[in-house]
Design a protein around this motif. Structure first.
Motif, mmCIF file in Angstrom:
data_model
loop_
_atom_site.group_PDB
_atom_site.id
_atom_site.type_symbol
_atom_site.label_atom_id
_atom_site.label_comp_id
_atom_site.label_asym_id
_atom_site.label_seq_id
_atom_site.Cartn_x
_atom_site.Cartn_y
_atom_site.Cartn_z
ATOM 1 N N ARG A 192 1.327 14.362 2.523
ATOM 2 C CA ARG A 192 0.083 14.578 1.795
ATOM 3 C C ARG A 192 -0.649 13.251 1.633
ATOM 4 N N GLU A 193 -1.934 13.357 1.374
ATOM 5 C CA GLU A 193 -2.783 12.179 1.168
ATOM 6 C C GLU A 193 -2.201 11.275 0.077
ATOM 7 N N GLU A 194 -1.726 11.863 -1.000
ATOM 8 C CA GLU A 194 -1.187 11.067 -2.112
ATOM 9 C C GLU A 194 0.034 10.260 -1.677
ATOM 10 N N GLU A 195 0.901 10.848 -0.873
ATOM 11 C CA GLU A 195 2.086 10.120 -0.385
ATOM 12 C C GLU A 195 1.669 8.961 0.522
ATOM 13 N N LEU A 196 0.668 9.188 1.347
ATOM 14 C CA LEU A 196 0.165 8.112 2.218
ATOM 15 C C LEU A 196 -0.470 7.003 1.384
ATOM 16 N N ARG A 197 -1.232 7.371 0.376
ATOM 17 C CA ARG A 197 -1.861 6.374 -0.507
ATOM 18 C C ARG A 197 -0.801 5.547 -1.241
ATOM 19 N N GLN A 198 0.243 6.216 -1.714
ATOM 20 C CA GLN A 198 1.319 5.479 -2.394
ATOM 21 C C GLN A 198 1.959 4.473 -1.450
ATOM 22 N N ALA A 199 2.189 4.870 -0.203
ATOM 23 C CA ALA A 199 2.776 3.955 0.777
ATOM 24 C C ALA A 199 1.854 2.756 1.009
ATOM 25 N N MET A 200 0.551 3.015 1.117
ATOM 26 C CA MET A 200 -0.407 1.924 1.323
ATOM 27 C C MET A 200 -0.379 0.964 0.132
ATOM 28 N N GLU A 201 -0.367 1.511 -1.066
ATOM 29 C CA GLU A 201 -0.324 0.667 -2.258
ATOM 30 C C GLU A 201 0.959 -0.154 -2.305
ATOM 31 N N LEU A 202 2.080 0.487 -1.994
ATOM 32 C CA LEU A 202 3.352 -0.233 -2.005
ATOM 33 C C LEU A 202 3.349 -1.363 -0.979
ATOM 34 N N LEU A 203 2.737 -1.131 0.179
ATOM 35 C CA LEU A 203 2.634 -2.205 1.175
ATOM 36 C C LEU A 203 1.803 -3.362 0.643
ATOM 37 N N PHE A 204 0.686 -3.050 -0.011
ATOM 38 C CA PHE A 204 -0.142 -4.111 -0.604
ATOM 39 C C PHE A 204 0.651 -4.914 -1.640
ATOM 40 N N PHE A 205 1.336 -4.207 -2.542
ATOM 41 C CA PHE A 205 2.101 -4.879 -3.590
ATOM 42 C C PHE A 205 3.277 -5.672 -3.013
ATOM 43 N N ALA A 206 3.963 -5.073 -2.046
ATOM 44 C CA ALA A 206 5.096 -5.763 -1.422
ATOM 45 C C ALA A 206 4.625 -7.035 -0.725
ATOM 46 N N TYR A 207 3.511 -6.961 -0.012
ATOM 47 C CA TYR A 207 2.986 -8.142 0.676
ATOM 48 C C TYR A 207 2.595 -9.226 -0.332
ATOM 49 N N ARG A 208 1.947 -8.821 -1.418
ATOM 50 C CA ARG A 208 1.564 -9.775 -2.467
ATOM 51 C C ARG A 208 2.797 -10.498 -3.004
ATOM 52 N N ASP A 209 3.837 -9.744 -3.323
ATOM 53 C CA ASP A 209 5.029 -10.337 -3.904
ATOM 54 C C ASP A 209 5.841 -11.104 -2.866
ATOM 55 N N PHE A 210 5.866 -10.608 -1.639
ATOM 56 C CA PHE A 210 6.585 -11.272 -0.548
ATOM 57 C C PHE A 210 5.979 -12.651 -0.248
ATOM 58 N N THR A 211 4.661 -12.751 -0.327
ATOM 59 C CA THR A 211 3.990 -14.015 0.010
ATOM 60 C C THR A 211 3.748 -14.918 -1.200
ATOM 61 N N GLY A 212 3.893 -14.397 -2.398
ATOM 62 C CA GLY A 212 3.531 -15.138 -3.611
ATOM 63 C C GLY A 212 4.214 -16.481 -3.779
ATOM 64 N N GLU A 213 5.540 -16.489 -3.709
ATOM 65 C CA GLU A 213 6.264 -17.748 -3.896
ATOM 66 C C GLU A 213 5.957 -18.731 -2.769
ATOM 67 N N ALA A 214 5.872 -18.214 -1.551
ATOM 68 C CA ALA A 214 5.554 -19.080 -0.409
ATOM 69 C C ALA A 214 4.153 -19.672 -0.570
ATOM 70 N N ASP A 215 3.205 -18.879 -1.074
ATOM 71 C CA ASP A 215 1.842 -19.377 -1.287
ATOM 72 C C ASP A 215 1.823 -20.568 -2.236
ATOM 73 N N GLU A 216 2.635 -20.497 -3.285
ATOM 74 C CA GLU A 216 2.696 -21.610 -4.241
ATOM 75 C C GLU A 216 3.208 -22.883 -3.568
ATOM 76 N N ILE A 217 4.230 -22.737 -2.737
ATOM 77 C CA ILE A 217 4.776 -23.893 -2.015
ATOM 78 C C ILE A 217 3.727 -24.435 -1.050
ATOM 79 N N LEU A 218 3.093 -23.549 -0.300
ATOM 80 C CA LEU A 218 2.068 -23.959 0.671
ATOM 81 C C LEU A 218 0.923 -24.697 -0.009
ATOM 82 N N GLU A 219 0.527 -24.217 -1.176
ATOM 83 C CA GLU A 219 -0.574 -24.830 -1.910
ATOM 84 C C GLU A 219 -0.276 -26.298 -2.243
#
Length: 164
Positions: A14-41
């Motif tokens: 369903r559309e809602e399940e696809l939207r949840q997956a998209m949101e989880l990908l956005f959040f996972a990417y944010r958290d996955f890159t967050g610590e590395a971004d601080e080091i890079l900065e």
């Protein structure tokens, strides 16, 4: 609700399940890159620098041409980032042995240290998620990521499948 009823049938997502997956990908990417971004900065680097450092560290001696292909960026985009990494002695360029026109890329000791520092938290995060999800979920997740990846890239990495 039983575990069986909660599982989504992939043929009838369903559309809602696809939207949840998209949101989880956005959040996972944010958290996955967050610590590395601080080091890079702290080095005045961005995510493009991280990608270059990661892939050169993953395959020492790769050519600039191969790196351009992996990153799917223009020479001009890579040139700025690569020049900075070379100038600041994170990456070393060597001339190809058989083709003197080739520029082969290697992390310096300084580059290896930065790559390790950047990958440490990301590896820890993935390892913990894998541990919590279990072996079947890990394989399923890999298949989902491969399915999201453009087809030409999917086939380029088909032999990179972990062997048991």
């Amino acid at each position: 609700m039983s575990d069986i009823k909660r599982r989504a049938n992939p043929l009838f997502l369903r559309e809602e399940e696809l939207r949840q997956a998209m949101e989880l990908l956005f959040f996972a990417y944010r958290d996955f890159t967050g610590e590395a971004d601080e080091i890079l900065e702290s080095y005045n680097f961005g995510r493009a620098h991280h990608r270059v450092i990661y892939f050169v560290g993953r395959e020492p001696g790769m050519s600039v041409k191969d790196l351009l292909h992996i990153l799917s960026i223009t020479k001009q985009s890579l040139s700025r980032v690569l020049s900075q990494l070379v100038d600041e002695e994170f990456i070393e360029q060597r001339t190809g042995v058989t083709d003197r026109r080739q520029r082969l890329l290697f992390l310096t000791t300084k580059g290896q240290q930065l790559e390790h520092e950047l990958s440490k938290s990301q590896s820890r995060r993935i390892a913990e998620a894998y541990r919590l999800a279990g072996a079947d979920a890990v394989e399923g997740f890999r298949k989902v990521l491969m399915g999201i990846t453009d087809e030409k890239e999917r086939f380029a990495h088909i032999n990179d499948t972990p062997q048991e």
